[in-house]
Design a protein around this motif. Structure first.
Motif, mmCIF file in Angstrom:
data_model
loop_
_atom_site.group_PDB
_atom_site.id
_atom_site.type_symbol
_atom_site.label_atom_id
_atom_site.label_comp_id
_atom_site.label_asym_id
_atom_site.label_seq_id
_atom_site.Cartn_x
_atom_site.Cartn_y
_atom_site.Cartn_z
ATOM 1 N N LEU A 173 0.884 -1.169 -0.015
ATOM 2 C CA LEU A 173 0.042 -0.013 0.024
ATOM 3 C C LEU A 173 0.861 1.218 -0.132
ATOM 4 O O LEU A 173 0.308 2.235 -0.803
ATOM 5 C CB LEU A 173 -1.029 0.013 1.102
ATOM 6 C CG LEU A 173 -1.994 -1.038 0.962
ATOM 7 C CD1 LEU A 173 -2.990 -1.137 2.616
ATOM 8 C CD2 LEU A 173 -3.009 -0.824 0.167
ATOM 9 N N SER A 174 2.075 1.126 0.735
ATOM 10 C CA SER A 174 2.647 2.280 0.602
ATOM 11 C C SER A 174 3.653 2.619 -0.763
ATOM 12 O O SER A 174 3.930 3.840 -1.050
ATOM 13 C CB SER A 174 4.078 2.219 1.678
ATOM 14 O OG SER A 174 4.818 0.984 1.347
ATOM 15 N N ILE A 175 3.827 1.522 -1.466
ATOM 16 C CA ILE A 175 4.615 1.970 -2.749
ATOM 17 C C ILE A 175 3.338 2.278 -3.961
ATOM 18 O O ILE A 175 3.464 3.116 -4.713
ATOM 19 C CB ILE A 175 5.171 0.420 -3.318
ATOM 20 C CG1 ILE A 175 6.408 0.128 -2.223
ATOM 21 C CG2 ILE A 175 5.561 0.412 -4.626
ATOM 22 C CD1 ILE A 175 6.894 -1.204 -2.592
ATOM 23 N N ASP A 176 2.130 1.420 -4.076
ATOM 24 C CA ASP A 176 1.126 1.553 -4.763
ATOM 25 C C ASP A 176 -0.158 1.246 -4.413
ATOM 26 O O ASP A 176 -0.413 -0.044 -4.552
ATOM 27 C CB ASP A 176 1.669 1.059 -6.070
ATOM 28 C CG ASP A 176 0.930 1.402 -7.593
ATOM 29 O OD1 ASP A 176 -0.142 2.000 -7.202
ATOM 30 O OD2 ASP A 176 1.360 1.387 -8.601
ATOM 31 N N VAL A 177 -0.840 2.180 -4.094
ATOM 32 C CA VAL A 177 -2.271 1.692 -3.492
ATOM 33 C C VAL A 177 -3.088 1.118 -4.551
ATOM 34 O O VAL A 177 -3.819 -0.245 -4.285
ATOM 35 C CB VAL A 177 -3.049 3.019 -3.096
ATOM 36 C CG1 VAL A 177 -4.467 2.429 -2.484
ATOM 37 C CG2 VAL A 177 -2.385 3.515 -2.052
ATOM 38 N N LYS A 178 -3.056 1.427 -5.836
ATOM 39 C CA LYS A 178 -4.023 0.703 -6.944
ATOM 40 C C LYS A 178 -3.485 -0.695 -7.277
ATOM 41 O O LYS A 178 -4.401 -1.812 -7.231
ATOM 42 C CB LYS A 178 -4.048 1.545 -8.004
ATOM 43 C CG LYS A 178 -5.100 1.166 -9.240
ATOM 44 C CD LYS A 178 -4.915 2.080 -10.364
ATOM 45 C CE LYS A 178 -5.826 1.586 -11.357
ATOM 46 N NZ LYS A 178 -5.935 2.676 -12.705
ATOM 47 N N MET A 179 -2.292 -0.861 -7.519
ATOM 48 C CA MET A 179 -1.683 -2.207 -7.721
ATOM 49 C C MET A 179 -1.854 -3.283 -6.238
ATOM 50 O O MET A 179 -2.295 -4.320 -6.300
ATOM 51 C CB MET A 179 -0.368 -2.123 -7.999
ATOM 52 C CG MET A 179 -0.114 -1.494 -9.320
ATOM 53 S SD MET A 179 -0.375 -2.842 -10.548
ATOM 54 C CE MET A 179 0.803 -4.181 -10.226
ATOM 55 N N ALA A 180 -1.908 -2.625 -5.142
ATOM 56 C CA ALA A 180 -2.472 -3.342 -3.899
ATOM 57 C C ALA A 180 -3.636 -3.884 -3.984
ATOM 58 O O ALA A 180 -4.009 -5.027 -3.437
ATOM 59 C CB ALA A 180 -1.852 -2.552 -2.735
#
Length: 235
Positions: free
Chosen positions: A174-181
């Protein structure tokens, strides 16, 4: 489960240290993918790749500057590789210490449990031994208690480790990429359903396996240990 966990009381400090080691192992395991990601983003697809793209777009960069950028990226990759290797060594050492502590604790618990089972068998009436095969008693004292050993040495720790690891991975994602997560999390209900189905089927299979092992030990014990008696009667 409450009764089984009561055997942990004399080993609470060992379990506490083992839990702390598990947390350190999780930190090391979570940090390793970050090292790889940084190496790719900063050094492999970083300054050198940007410089090559600039040259292709017509921007002039001297050979000395390009070589300097290349060396810096190479040094960065070496640093990332060294750091990754140190994380592997640290994870290995932590795993060895944690496993050794848990196995030692598990063997002590099983020793106590076997003593209790054996003492209980001694307290039973003679009529019980007339109707119960010896192989079944041997299975209860040895094989079944050994199966419980897995609970203390592997299952409890792995359950705690996997729960914390899943939460840790979720936070990092979630800290890197919310959409991909969120796309990845969409498959979690399917995984949960499959897990419950597998647990239901494996529990039935496990119960059948334990019963079959008991029957097998009973058969062998009765037929092999009784062989000498049969031969004496035959004579």
């Amino acid at each position: 489960m409450k009764r089984l966990l009561s055997y942990l009381k004399p080993h609470i400090w060992t379990m506490t240290i083992a839990t702390f080691l598990v947390l350190l192992i999780i930190v090391v395991e979570l940090y390793r993918p970050i090292i790889i990601g940084d190496a790719i983003d900063l050094y492999i697809n970083g300054a050198y790749a940007d410089a090559m793209e600039s040259i292709q777009n017509g921007v002039y960069i001297s050979a000395e500057e390009l070589e300097l950028i290349k060396n810096e990226c190479f040094q960065g990759i070496l640093y990332a590789a060294g750091l990754y290797f140190l994380m592997l060594i640290a994870g290995f050492i932590l795993n060895v210490v944690d496993t050794w502590m848990l196995q030692k604790m598990g063997q002590k618990i099983i020793f106590t449990m076997r003593e209790e089972v054996f003492a209980h068998i001694h307290s039973l009436s003679l009529n019980f031994f007339n109707t119960t095969p010896v192989g079944k008693l041997v299975t209860r004292v040895s094989n079944d208690t050994e199966a419980i050993n897995e609970l203390f040495t592997n299952i409890l720790v792995k359950l705690f480790k996997n729960i914390v690891k899943i939460i840790g991975y979720a936070v990092v994602m979630l800290s890197i990429d919310v959409k991909m997560a969120l796309v990845a999390f969409a498959f979690m209900p399917i995984v949960a359903i499959l897990t419950f189905v597998f647990r239901y089927l494996s529990r039935k299979a496990y119960q059948i396996t334990r019963n079959k092992i008991t029957d097998l030990n009973t058969f062998l014990s009765e037929h092999i240990s009784g062989m000498k008696l049969i031969q004496i009667f035959a004579r």
